[in-house]
Design a protein around this motif. Structure first.
Motif, PDB file in Angstrom:
ATOM      1  N   ILE A   1      -4.587  -2.796  -1.824  1.00 41.21           N
ATOM      2  CA  ILE A   1      -3.148  -2.765  -2.081  1.00 41.21           C
ATOM      3  C   ILE A   1      -2.550  -3.961  -1.351  1.00 41.21           C
ATOM      4  O   ILE A   1      -2.737  -4.110  -0.145  1.00 41.21           O
TER       5      ILE A   1
ATOM      6  N   GLU B   1       4.000  -6.361 -10.782  1.00 37.98           N
ATOM      7  CA  GLU B   1       2.775  -5.926 -10.126  1.00 37.98           C
ATOM      8  C   GLU B   1       1.572  -6.567 -10.810  1.00 37.98           C
ATOM      9  O   GLU B   1       1.552  -6.688 -12.030  1.00 37.98           O
TER      10      GLU B   1
ATOM     11  N   ASP C   1      -1.711   6.168  -7.380  1.00 42.24           N
ATOM     12  CA  ASP C   1      -2.844   5.329  -6.934  1.00 42.24           C
ATOM     13  C   ASP C   1      -4.023   6.200  -6.500  1.00 42.24           C
ATOM     14  O   ASP C   1      -5.171   5.907  -6.837  1.00 42.24           O
TER      15      ASP C   1
ATOM     16  N   HIS D   1      -4.408  -4.188  -6.609  1.00 41.55           N
ATOM     17  CA  HIS D   1      -3.106  -4.330  -7.251  1.00 41.55           C
ATOM     18  C   HIS D   1      -2.050  -4.582  -6.199  1.00 41.55           C
ATOM     19  O   HIS D   1      -2.271  -4.320  -5.020  1.00 41.55           O
TER      20      HIS D   1
ATOM     21  N   SER E   1       0.185   5.227  -3.473  1.00 45.20           N
ATOM     22  CA  SER E   1       1.083   6.217  -4.072  1.00 45.20           C
ATOM     23  C   SER E   1       0.231   7.383  -4.581  1.00 45.20           C
ATOM     24  O   SER E   1      -0.996   7.271  -4.668  1.00 45.20           O
TER      25      SER E   1
ATOM     26  N   HIS F   1       1.912  -4.359  -4.563  1.00 46.16           N
ATOM     27  CA  HIS F   1       3.146  -3.577  -4.449  1.00 46.16           C
ATOM     28  C   HIS F   1       4.245  -4.578  -4.082  1.00 46.16           C
ATOM     29  O   HIS F   1       4.392  -4.941  -2.923  1.00 46.16           O
TER      30      HIS F   1
HETATM   31 ZN   LIG Z   1       0.045   1.165  -6.233  1.00 48.84          ZN
END
Ligand SMILES: [Zn+2]
Length: 190
Positions: A123, A26, A109, A91, A106, A93
């Protein structure tokens, strides 16, 4: 009405690189740009910068190191009087085994997003692609999908909205005509 998110080509390319570089791990980074004004109801994302000071526990769990976090807070304060401003983070995934990446936030997150109080959170889903290419296109939900080299990318950007006095992430519409044109031109060449 929720603002849209205009992304400059340079910023999108930088996020693609950051995601691509560490796959299947990630990536983390932050974006700079301009907030909506009374005259224009959109964020303009001008730059995206990768974070090098990371602590990895699992492929899917990565955090800023404490030192990077501290320095970043200082950096953010120092650039605050100027433009472009820090707008938020991004970021990736990555796919996990045979599982396609989920591009929703998530629980972790969401918790971080609320705690940080930034305007935007990107994301970026990335998964490997066996063959062929997919043209870059804005999806019905406002996200952006396409392929680059042998990977599928799926860009989503969220903002926090107030829902009965609860903050919850809402996906914003991406606008990136220049970047999409350039990425699709790359595909026609190779
Ligand atoms: Zn995440």
């Amino acid at each position: 009405m929720l603002p849209t998110v205009h992304i400059r080509k340079e910023a999108l390319f930088a996020m693609i690189w950051s995601t691509f570089e560490v796959f299947k791990k990630e990536c983390l980074g932050f974006v700079l740009g301009y907030r909506p004004t009374a005259k224009r109801n959109y964020f303009l994302v001008t730059d995206a910068i990768s974070i090098a000071g990371l602590r990895r526990r699992l492929n899917t769990e990565v955090e800023w190191t404490r030192r990077t976090k501290r320095r970043f807070q200082r950096f953010r304060e120092l650039i605050n009087p100027m433009f472009p401003k820090h707008l938020g983070d991004f970021h990736s995934h990555p796919e996990w085994g045979d599982c396609k990446p989920l591009v929703i936030m998530s629980d972790f997150d969401i918790e971080q997003f609320i705690k940080n109080g930034y305007d935007l959170e990107f994301i970026i889903g990335i998964s490997s692609r066996r063959k062929g290419q997919v043209f870059w296109e804005i999806q019905a939900d406002g996200s952006l999908k396409g392929s680059f080299n042998s990977f599928n990318f799926h860009f989503n950007v969220y903002a926090l909205v107030n829902d009965n006095s609860n903050l919850k992430p809402e996906r914003l519409q991406i606008v990136a005509p220049e970047a999409i044109k350039a990425l699709n031109r790359i595909q026609l060449k190779y």
